[in-house]
Design a protein around this motif. Structure first.
Motif, PDB file in Angstrom:
ATOM      1  N   ASN A 176      -1.918  76.546  15.995  1.00 49.91           N
ATOM      2  CA  ASN A 176      -1.828  77.392  14.805  1.00 49.91           C
ATOM      3  C   ASN A 176      -3.168  77.470  14.081  1.00 49.91           C
ATOM      4  N   ALA A 177      -3.854  76.334  13.965  1.00 49.97           N
ATOM      5  CA  ALA A 177      -5.150  76.321  13.287  1.00 49.97           C
ATOM      6  C   ALA A 177      -6.149  77.210  14.008  1.00 49.97           C
ATOM      7  N   LEU A 178      -6.091  77.218  15.325  1.00 53.64           N
ATOM      8  CA  LEU A 178      -7.012  78.031  16.118  1.00 53.64           C
ATOM      9  C   LEU A 178      -6.672  79.512  16.011  1.00 53.64           C
ATOM     10  N   GLN A 179      -5.394  79.831  16.064  1.00 52.84           N
ATOM     11  CA  GLN A 179      -4.980  81.232  16.113  1.00 52.84           C
ATOM     12  C   GLN A 179      -4.915  81.894  14.740  1.00 52.84           C
ATOM     13  N   ASP A 180      -4.750  81.105  13.688  1.00 59.13           N
ATOM     14  CA  ASP A 180      -4.558  81.675  12.350  1.00 59.13           C
ATOM     15  C   ASP A 180      -5.857  81.850  11.569  1.00 59.13           C
ATOM     16  N   ASN A 181      -6.960  81.370  12.120  1.00 57.35           N
ATOM     17  CA  ASN A 181      -8.227  81.418  11.395  1.00 57.35           C
ATOM     18  C   ASN A 181      -9.299  82.068  12.260  1.00 57.35           C
ATOM     19  N   ALA A 182      -9.946  83.091  11.728  1.00 61.56           N
ATOM     20  CA  ALA A 182     -10.981  83.787  12.494  1.00 61.56           C
ATOM     21  C   ALA A 182     -12.242  82.951  12.632  1.00 61.56           C
ATOM     22  N   CYS A 183     -12.487  82.082  11.669  1.00 61.73           N
ATOM     23  CA  CYS A 183     -13.714  81.275  11.651  1.00 61.73           C
ATOM     24  C   CYS A 183     -13.309  79.832  11.364  1.00 61.73           C
ATOM     25  N   VAL A 184     -13.239  79.005  12.386  1.00 62.81           N
ATOM     26  CA  VAL A 184     -12.632  77.683  12.252  1.00 62.81           C
ATOM     27  C   VAL A 184     -13.486  76.628  12.935  1.00 62.81           C
ATOM     28  N   ALA A 185     -13.463  75.411  12.393  1.00 59.40           N
ATOM     29  CA  ALA A 185     -14.211  74.295  12.964  1.00 59.40           C
ATOM     30  C   ALA A 185     -13.303  73.072  13.065  1.00 59.40           C
ATOM     31  N   PHE A 186     -13.490  72.311  14.134  1.00 64.87           N
ATOM     32  CA  PHE A 186     -12.734  71.085  14.357  1.00 64.87           C
ATOM     33  C   PHE A 186     -13.696  69.904  14.413  1.00 64.87           C
ATOM     34  N   GLY A 187     -13.420  68.882  13.628  1.00 71.24           N
ATOM     35  CA  GLY A 187     -14.193  67.649  13.681  1.00 71.24           C
ATOM     36  C   GLY A 187     -13.650  66.755  14.778  1.00 71.24           C
ATOM     37  N   ALA A 188     -14.495  66.429  15.751  1.00 74.99           N
ATOM     38  CA  ALA A 188     -14.066  65.626  16.907  1.00 74.99           C
ATOM     39  C   ALA A 188     -15.254  64.840  17.422  1.00 74.99           C
ATOM     40  N   TYR A 189     -15.027  63.589  17.772  1.00 70.50           N
ATOM     41  CA  TYR A 189     -16.113  62.762  18.302  1.00 70.50           C
ATOM     42  C   TYR A 189     -16.708  63.397  19.557  1.00 70.50           C
ATOM     43  N   ALA A 190     -18.024  63.247  19.727  1.00 66.74           N
ATOM     44  CA  ALA A 190     -18.760  63.956  20.777  1.00 66.74           C
ATOM     45  C   ALA A 190     -18.270  63.614  22.175  1.00 66.74           C
ATOM     46  N   PHE A 191     -17.901  62.370  22.407  1.00 66.87           N
ATOM     47  CA  PHE A 191     -17.399  61.976  23.720  1.00 66.87           C
ATOM     48  C   PHE A 191     -15.919  61.666  23.628  1.00 66.87           C
ATOM     49  N   GLY A 192     -15.136  62.378  24.396  1.00 72.10           N
ATOM     50  CA  GLY A 192     -13.698  62.162  24.447  1.00 72.10           C
ATOM     51  C   GLY A 192     -12.947  63.242  23.694  1.00 72.10           C
ATOM     52  N   LYS A 193     -12.972  63.167  22.361  1.00 75.00           N
ATOM     53  CA  LYS A 193     -12.172  64.084  21.553  1.00 75.00           C
ATOM     54  C   LYS A 193     -12.720  65.514  21.607  1.00 75.00           C
ATOM     55  N   ALA A 194     -14.045  65.675  21.682  1.00 79.20           N
ATOM     56  CA  ALA A 194     -14.615  67.025  21.751  1.00 79.20           C
ATOM     57  C   ALA A 194     -14.195  67.719  23.041  1.00 79.20           C
ATOM     58  N   GLN A 195     -14.187  66.994  24.152  1.00 80.65           N
ATOM     59  CA  GLN A 195     -13.753  67.590  25.417  1.00 80.65           C
ATOM     60  C   GLN A 195     -12.254  67.911  25.365  1.00 80.65           C
TER      61      GLN A 195
END
Length: 334
Positions: A176-195
């Protein structure tokens, strides 16, 4: 443990403190006494070395930064590459594709996926009396792990009395967060969560560009086979979808909608529960399914290994936590 033909022990540093995690001593079919050290730091070269340093994955609390510099290190090819990218050092051990096997002094060591990070590996081998030994590392999905007699595993969320150790991934919330927002950012650790974030985006149908900070971008391009269109921050056209470490969210434009992929509640941005671990129910189910004669809980630090071992013991399983393991070896193994 002697009846099973193994000795699980903790080694000490020169200053007398315990080295991280643990080691396993056993005999091969030829009767040779071997030691496998698990997710631990290297022993100085002037001291006796283990026969192998098993590195389950490239997160820093599993000490691959140290072990990767030994020619006795063993990990998957993707874990080796992740270690090199993360630490700017050359991996000096041996690698294999996840699911393949290698041989250490006559002992066949097989590998299985645990789905914690790209390339994360569970190791399996048998000793001279046929005891099947499985080291899981951190686990997200135990469905492909083999039955074993000795299970050496984690308890990141293994405290059954802690409500934060029970959760379900909020895949719908992420979608929902991805589809409902035209300009969106996700905070995720560089190794593991980002992938994981990129994998989730592609699985829910997003095929556009994903902007990532430099280290996340390098790791994702290297580790994911079907990552799709990736770009650096500010390099794509149109409204961006970004993945950056949580502490970099403040660096992005204020007009972006921002989330953190975490189970924690101490970030200023809304959290979406996405974990790379089994919760307390999943860990218990894993032990029940594998049905080992002995479970050794070696990770993380703190009280959770002991709480999980006690929980298993109360349920009829034989379990011991790392804080109950000494560095004293049985004479039968010397």
């Amino acid at each position: 443990m002697v009846d099973l033909g193994i000795m699980v022990f903790r080694q000490k540093n020169v200053n007398g403190s315990f080295k991280p995690h643990l080691s396993v001593k056993f005999r091969s079919d030829e009767g040779e006494l071997l030691t496998f050290s698990i997710d631990t730091t290297r022993t100085p070269a002037k001291y006796p070395q283990p026969d192998a340093y098993l590195i389950t994955h490239a997160h820093s609390d599993h000490n691959g930064k140290s072990a990767m510099l030994s020619d006795r290190a063993i990990c998957s090819d993707k874990t080796a590459r992740a270690l090199e990218i993360r630490h700017d050092k050359t991996y000096k051990g041996r690698t294999m594709e996840l699911g393949a096997s290698t041989e250490v002094n006559g002992v066949k060591v097989s590998t299985y996926p645990n789905f914690h990070t790209a390339g994360s590996t569970a190791f399996y081998w048998e000793n001279d009396v046929g005891t099947r030994i499985l080291v899981t590392g951190d686990v997200k999905d135990a469905s492909q792990l083999p039955d074993c007699d000795v299970l050496i595993t984690e308890a990141n969320y293994g405290d059954p009395g802690d409500t934060t150790c029970y959760f379900d991934d909020d895949i719908q919330g992420f979608t929902n967060a991805l589809q409902d927002n035209a300009c969106v950012a996700f905070g995720a650790y560089a190794f593991g969560k980002a992938q994981r974030a990129v994998e989730l985006m592609r699985s829910c149908g997003y095929n556009g560009a994903v902007e990532m900070e430099e280290k996340s971008l390098q790791l994702t391009r290297c580790l994911l086979d079907d990552a799709g269109d990736l770009a650096g921050i500010g390099e794509s056209c149109g409204d961006p979808v970004c993945v950056v470490p949580p502490w970099d969210l403040d660096k992005l434009p204020s007009g972006m909608t921002k989330y953190v992929m975490t189970g924690r509640s101490d970030y200023r941005y809304p959290a979406i529960q996405i974990s790379d671990h089994l919760d307390a129910r999943g860990l218990t189910d894993m032990v029940r399914e594998l049905d080992p004669e002995l479970t050794v809980v070696y990770h993380p630090g703190g009280h959770r290994p002991g709480r999980f071992a006690s929980h298993l013991n109360s349920g009829g399983f034989n379990a011991i936590a790392i804080d109950r393991i000494s560095n004293v070896l049985s004479n039968e193994f010397i």
